[in-house]
Design a protein around this motif. Structure first.
Motif, PDB file in Angstrom:
ATOM      1  N   LYS A   1       0.833  -1.213   0.000  1.00  0.00           N
ATOM      2  CA  LYS A   1       0.000   0.000   0.000  1.00  0.00           C
ATOM      3  C   LYS A   1       0.863   1.257   0.000  1.00  0.00           C
ATOM      4  O   LYS A   1       0.347   2.377   0.038  1.00  0.00           O
ATOM      5  N   SER A   2       2.156   1.074  -0.018  1.00  0.00           N
ATOM      6  CA  SER A   2       3.067   2.215   0.029  1.00  0.00           C
ATOM      7  C   SER A   2       2.885   3.122  -1.185  1.00  0.00           C
ATOM      8  O   SER A   2       2.450   2.663  -2.241  1.00  0.00           O
ATOM      9  N   LYS A   3       3.185   4.392  -0.991  1.00  0.00           N
ATOM     10  CA  LYS A   3       2.972   5.362  -2.068  1.00  0.00           C
ATOM     11  C   LYS A   3       4.166   6.288  -2.239  1.00  0.00           C
ATOM     12  O   LYS A   3       4.987   6.438  -1.336  1.00  0.00           O
ATOM     13  N   ILE A   4       4.196   6.903  -3.405  1.00  0.00           N
ATOM     14  CA  ILE A   4       5.157   7.973  -3.639  1.00  0.00           C
ATOM     15  C   ILE A   4       4.325   9.223  -3.883  1.00  0.00           C
ATOM     16  O   ILE A   4       3.520   9.257  -4.810  1.00  0.00           O
ATOM     17  N   LEU A   5       4.493  10.206  -3.027  1.00  0.00           N
ATOM     18  CA  LEU A   5       3.653  11.399  -3.132  1.00  0.00           C
ATOM     19  C   LEU A   5       4.457  12.569  -3.682  1.00  0.00           C
ATOM     20  O   LEU A   5       5.393  13.048  -3.048  1.00  0.00           O
ATOM     21  N   PHE A   6       4.077  13.014  -4.879  1.00  0.00           N
ATOM     22  CA  PHE A   6       4.749  14.163  -5.481  1.00  0.00           C
ATOM     23  C   PHE A   6       3.976  15.429  -5.122  1.00  0.00           C
ATOM     24  O   PHE A   6       2.781  15.515  -5.373  1.00  0.00           O
ATOM     25  N   VAL A   7       4.668  16.373  -4.512  1.00  0.00           N
ATOM     26  CA  VAL A   7       4.011  17.607  -4.111  1.00  0.00           C
ATOM     27  C   VAL A   7       4.411  18.705  -5.085  1.00  0.00           C
ATOM     28  O   VAL A   7       5.579  19.059  -5.195  1.00  0.00           O
ATOM     29  N   ASP A   8       3.441  19.192  -5.823  1.00  0.00           N
ATOM     30  CA  ASP A   8       3.739  20.270  -6.760  1.00  0.00           C
ATOM     31  C   ASP A   8       3.660  21.603  -6.020  1.00  0.00           C
ATOM     32  O   ASP A   8       2.597  22.028  -5.602  1.00  0.00           O
ATOM     33  N   ASP A   9       4.810  22.227  -5.867  1.00  0.00           N
ATOM     34  CA  ASP A   9       4.896  23.460  -5.093  1.00  0.00           C
ATOM     35  C   ASP A   9       4.643  24.672  -5.995  1.00  0.00           C
ATOM     36  O   ASP A   9       5.527  25.476  -6.243  1.00  0.00           O
ATOM     37  N   GLY A  10       3.440  24.759  -6.509  1.00  0.00           N
ATOM     38  CA  GLY A  10       3.066  25.900  -7.331  1.00  0.00           C
ATOM     39  C   GLY A  10       3.931  26.111  -8.558  1.00  0.00           C
ATOM     40  O   GLY A  10       4.294  27.238  -8.887  1.00  0.00           O
ATOM     41  N   SER A  11       4.238  25.027  -9.247  1.00  0.00           N
ATOM     42  CA  SER A  11       5.089  25.156 -10.438  1.00  0.00           C
ATOM     43  C   SER A  11       4.383  25.913 -11.538  1.00  0.00           C
ATOM     44  O   SER A  11       3.153  25.886 -11.646  1.00  0.00           O
ATOM     45  N   SER A  12       5.185  26.561 -12.386  1.00  0.00           N
ATOM     46  CA  SER A  12       4.560  27.262 -13.502  1.00  0.00           C
ATOM     47  C   SER A  12       4.744  26.491 -14.805  1.00  0.00           C
ATOM     48  O   SER A  12       4.321  26.930 -15.855  1.00  0.00           O
ATOM     49  N   ASP A  13       5.381  25.347 -14.739  1.00  0.00           N
ATOM     50  CA  ASP A  13       5.536  24.544 -15.965  1.00  0.00           C
ATOM     51  C   ASP A  13       4.585  23.339 -15.910  1.00  0.00           C
ATOM     52  O   ASP A  13       3.581  23.371 -15.215  1.00  0.00           O
TER      53      ASP A  13
ATOM     54  N   GLY B   1      -0.368  12.413  -6.071  1.00  0.00           N
ATOM     55  CA  GLY B   1       0.043  13.798  -6.252  1.00  0.00           C
ATOM     56  C   GLY B   1      -0.660  14.729  -5.285  1.00  0.00           C
ATOM     57  O   GLY B   1      -1.720  14.409  -4.756  1.00  0.00           O
ATOM     58  N   LEU B   2      -0.035  15.852  -5.055  1.00  0.00           N
ATOM     59  CA  LEU B   2      -0.626  16.873  -4.210  1.00  0.00           C
ATOM     60  C   LEU B   2      -0.236  18.198  -4.838  1.00  0.00           C
ATOM     61  O   LEU B   2       0.930  18.428  -5.117  1.00  0.00           O
ATOM     62  N   LYS B   3      -1.225  19.028  -5.117  1.00  0.00           N
ATOM     63  CA  LYS B   3      -0.919  20.295  -5.768  1.00  0.00           C
ATOM     64  C   LYS B   3      -1.165  21.415  -4.784  1.00  0.00           C
ATOM     65  O   LYS B   3      -2.264  21.555  -4.252  1.00  0.00           O
ATOM     66  N   LEU B   4      -0.164  22.199  -4.523  1.00  0.00           N
ATOM     67  CA  LEU B   4      -0.341  23.338  -3.626  1.00  0.00           C
ATOM     68  C   LEU B   4      -0.834  24.535  -4.433  1.00  0.00           C
ATOM     69  O   LEU B   4      -0.605  24.620  -5.639  1.00  0.00           O
ATOM     70  N   SER B   5      -1.503  25.441  -3.730  1.00  0.00           N
ATOM     71  CA  SER B   5      -2.161  26.531  -4.447  1.00  0.00           C
ATOM     72  C   SER B   5      -1.172  27.536  -5.017  1.00  0.00           C
ATOM     73  O   SER B   5      -1.475  28.264  -5.951  1.00  0.00           O
ATOM     74  N   ARG B   6       0.052  27.591  -4.427  1.00  0.00           N
ATOM     75  CA  ARG B   6       1.069  28.485  -4.976  1.00  0.00           C
ATOM     76  C   ARG B   6       2.427  28.020  -4.471  1.00  0.00           C
ATOM     77  O   ARG B   6       2.495  27.093  -3.672  1.00  0.00           O
ATOM     78  N   ASN B   7       3.464  28.692  -4.893  1.00  0.00           N
ATOM     79  CA  ASN B   7       4.806  28.309  -4.458  1.00  0.00           C
ATOM     80  C   ASN B   7       5.020  28.730  -3.004  1.00  0.00           C
ATOM     81  O   ASN B   7       4.956  29.907  -2.655  1.00  0.00           O
TER      82      ASN B   7
ATOM     83  N   TYR C   1       0.573  26.194   4.235  1.00  0.00           N
ATOM     84  CA  TYR C   1       0.342  25.839   2.844  1.00  0.00           C
ATOM     85  C   TYR C   1      -1.152  25.617   2.657  1.00  0.00           C
ATOM     86  O   TYR C   1      -1.873  25.414   3.629  1.00  0.00           O
ATOM     87  N   ILE C   2      -1.576  25.677   1.438  1.00  0.00           N
ATOM     88  CA  ILE C   2      -2.976  25.397   1.146  1.00  0.00           C
ATOM     89  C   ILE C   2      -3.016  24.384   0.020  1.00  0.00           C
ATOM     90  O   ILE C   2      -2.329  24.548  -0.990  1.00  0.00           O
ATOM     91  N   ILE C   3      -3.791  23.357   0.233  1.00  0.00           N
ATOM     92  CA  ILE C   3      -3.829  22.315  -0.783  1.00  0.00           C
ATOM     93  C   ILE C   3      -4.868  22.657  -1.835  1.00  0.00           C
ATOM     94  O   ILE C   3      -5.994  23.023  -1.507  1.00  0.00           O
ATOM     95  N   ASP C   4      -4.464  22.543  -3.067  1.00  0.00           N
ATOM     96  CA  ASP C   4      -5.400  22.800  -4.147  1.00  0.00           C
ATOM     97  C   ASP C   4      -6.098  21.487  -4.505  1.00  0.00           C
ATOM     98  O   ASP C   4      -7.305  21.349  -4.375  1.00  0.00           O
ATOM     99  N   ILE C   5      -5.323  20.525  -4.942  1.00  0.00           N
ATOM    100  CA  ILE C   5      -5.910  19.237  -5.294  1.00  0.00           C
ATOM    101  C   ILE C   5      -5.225  18.155  -4.490  1.00  0.00           C
ATOM    102  O   ILE C   5      -4.007  18.047  -4.487  1.00  0.00           O
ATOM    103  N   ASP C   6      -5.998  17.363  -3.785  1.00  0.00           N
ATOM    104  CA  ASP C   6      -5.430  16.281  -3.011  1.00  0.00           C
ATOM    105  C   ASP C   6      -5.685  14.978  -3.745  1.00  0.00           C
ATOM    106  O   ASP C   6      -6.743  14.386  -3.650  1.00  0.00           O
ATOM    107  N   ALA C   7      -4.708  14.579  -4.510  1.00  0.00           N
ATOM    108  CA  ALA C   7      -4.860  13.312  -5.220  1.00  0.00           C
ATOM    109  C   ALA C   7      -4.152  12.209  -4.445  1.00  0.00           C
ATOM    110  O   ALA C   7      -3.634  11.271  -5.008  1.00  0.00           O
ATOM    111  N   PHE C   8      -4.094  12.390  -3.144  1.00  0.00           N
ATOM    112  CA  PHE C   8      -3.520  11.331  -2.312  1.00  0.00           C
ATOM    113  C   PHE C   8      -4.624  10.595  -1.588  1.00  0.00           C
ATOM    114  O   PHE C   8      -4.743   9.384  -1.663  1.00  0.00           O
ATOM    115  N   ASN C   9      -5.432  11.343  -0.892  1.00  0.00           N
ATOM    116  CA  ASN C   9      -6.442  10.722  -0.053  1.00  0.00           C
ATOM    117  C   ASN C   9      -7.725  10.337  -0.796  1.00  0.00           C
ATOM    118  O   ASN C   9      -8.590   9.700  -0.232  1.00  0.00           O
TER     119      ASN C   9
END
Ligand code: UDP
Ligand code: MG
Length: 344
Positions: free
Chosen positions: A43-55, A73-79, A309-317
């Motif tokens: 059940k282990s996971k690799i969680l990529f946190v996008d720190d407000g990337s612009s690319d 994945g986890l997308k933060l609302s901004r850098n 931080y503020i989470i935009d999209i939580d594609a983990f839980n």
């Protein structure tokens, strides 16, 4: 078999599109091996946190979460910066996981020692620090500045693990404890030793960045170092006090000397010395005020208690992919929100 710990590897990413596909491949392979060897739960996971990337970082991460069961994945609302991105990942995944490893997206840190991290965890360590053996792959500049940084930090009494960056394993308990440190000016490397618990160090060689460029330009490095120093120590302010006090004593001596000249010798009292002392004291005062300001700034941001931080999209839980009540496809919504242009 079910006893194996659930591991989450947290990977902060800021404009890392150049290297992400390499990172996906390497980490997926590692995870598959670990699961196969029954070192960790499947059940282990690799969680990529996008720190407000612009690319395209988030698009790449999101697509990968759809393709591979280990990737989330986890997308933060901004850098919000490396340290806060790490926290976002750790706190999001901690309930799910037994232990969490943080590693930079460029995989400069040797992922083959992760196995050893897990062994140490199984032996009962709550925190395992990855420590670089040598840093010859870093540029000369980065190396020397880093060495100085550790030296200064040590001098002013901040307990850092030498040559340890943010490549480490923490147990769920340790991450929970970390959550109780409410500081805004976060300097993880300084805080984690304060958590305590049983810990261990694992040594590895640091590699060169394969693609993309460092997201820590000089400006960020200076701010990082300054943050580290002022978040943990009042030494700079003591230093200013010391200088202020010494120059006060010295000017008293000068005053006696000048008075002596005035009354008992010819008064060719120097305009030079006058103007010099004006400038000197003016400068000292400015330094003092600047440093005081630094601390007041800290108090200011601490008392506001803003979210780190503020989470935009939580594609983990969330289960993936998912139908929402309106019958729309989860992934189309999120792809759209993630501005995913490609249709795949
Ligand atoms: N990073 C981040 N937010 C930022 C800057 C950096 O999440 O604002 C991430 C970056 O994507 C990488 C890690 O922090 O995974 C370390 O950055 P980098 O490798 O550029 O630093 P260096 O190894 O040069 O110190
Ligand atoms: Mg790096």
């Amino acid at each position: 078999m079910n006893q194996q710990p659930i591991l989450t590897i947290v990977v902060p990413c800021y404009n890392e599109e150049d290297i992400l596909s390499y990172t996906f491949t390497e980490l997926k392979r590692l995870m598959e091996n670990l699961v196969q060897e029954q070192a960790v739960s499947n059940k282990s996971k690799i969680l990529f946190v996008d720190d407000g990337s612009s690319d395209n970082t988030w698009q790449m991460i999101y697509k990968e979460t759809l393709k591979n069961e280990y990737i989330r994945g986890l997308k933060l609302s901004r850098n919000v910066g490396h340290q806060n991105a790490l926290l976002a990942g750790l706190f999001t995944a901690k309930e799910y996981s037994d232990c969490l490893i943080t590693i930079d997206a460029d995989l400069q840190d040797d992922i083959s020692v992760i196995k050893e991290f897990i062994n140490k965890f199984k032996e009962g360590c709550e925190i395992v620090y990855g420590v670089r053996r040598r840093r010859e792959k870093d540029t000369f500049f980065k190396r020397t500045t880093a060495i100085w940084f550790y030296k200064i930090m040590k001098k002013i009494g901040v307990d850092l693990v030498y040559n340890h960056a943010d490549f480490r394993l923490m147990s769920k308990r340790a991450v929970n404890a970390l959550k109780d440190f409410g500081e805004i000016n976060l300097f993880l490397r300084g805080i984690i030793p304060l958590i305590g618990f049983r810990s261990a160090q694992v040594f590895y060689d640091r590699k060169e960045r394969l693609a993309g460029e460092t997201k820590y330009p000089l400006r960020k490095m200076i701010s990082f170092a300054l943050n580290g120093i002022t978040s943990f120590s009042v030494a700079p302010i003591r230093f200013v006090l010391f200088i202020g006090f010494s120059s006060f004593c010295i000017s008293l001596l000068f005053a006696i000397y000048f008075l002596f000249l005035k009354f008992f010798r010819t008064t060719e009292l120097g305009w030079t010395s006058l103007i010099l002392s004006v400038w000197l004291l003016g400068g000292l005062q400015l330094i003092g005020v600047g440093l005081v300001g630094e601390y007041i700034g800290k108090i200011y941001s601490e008392v506001k208690r803003r979210p780190k931080y503020i989470i935009d999209i939580d594609a983990f839980n969330m289960p993936l992919p998912l139908q929402n009540s309106g019958g729309e496809n989860y992934d189309s919504i999120y792809m759209e929100r993630g501005k995913l242009s490609e249709t795949n």
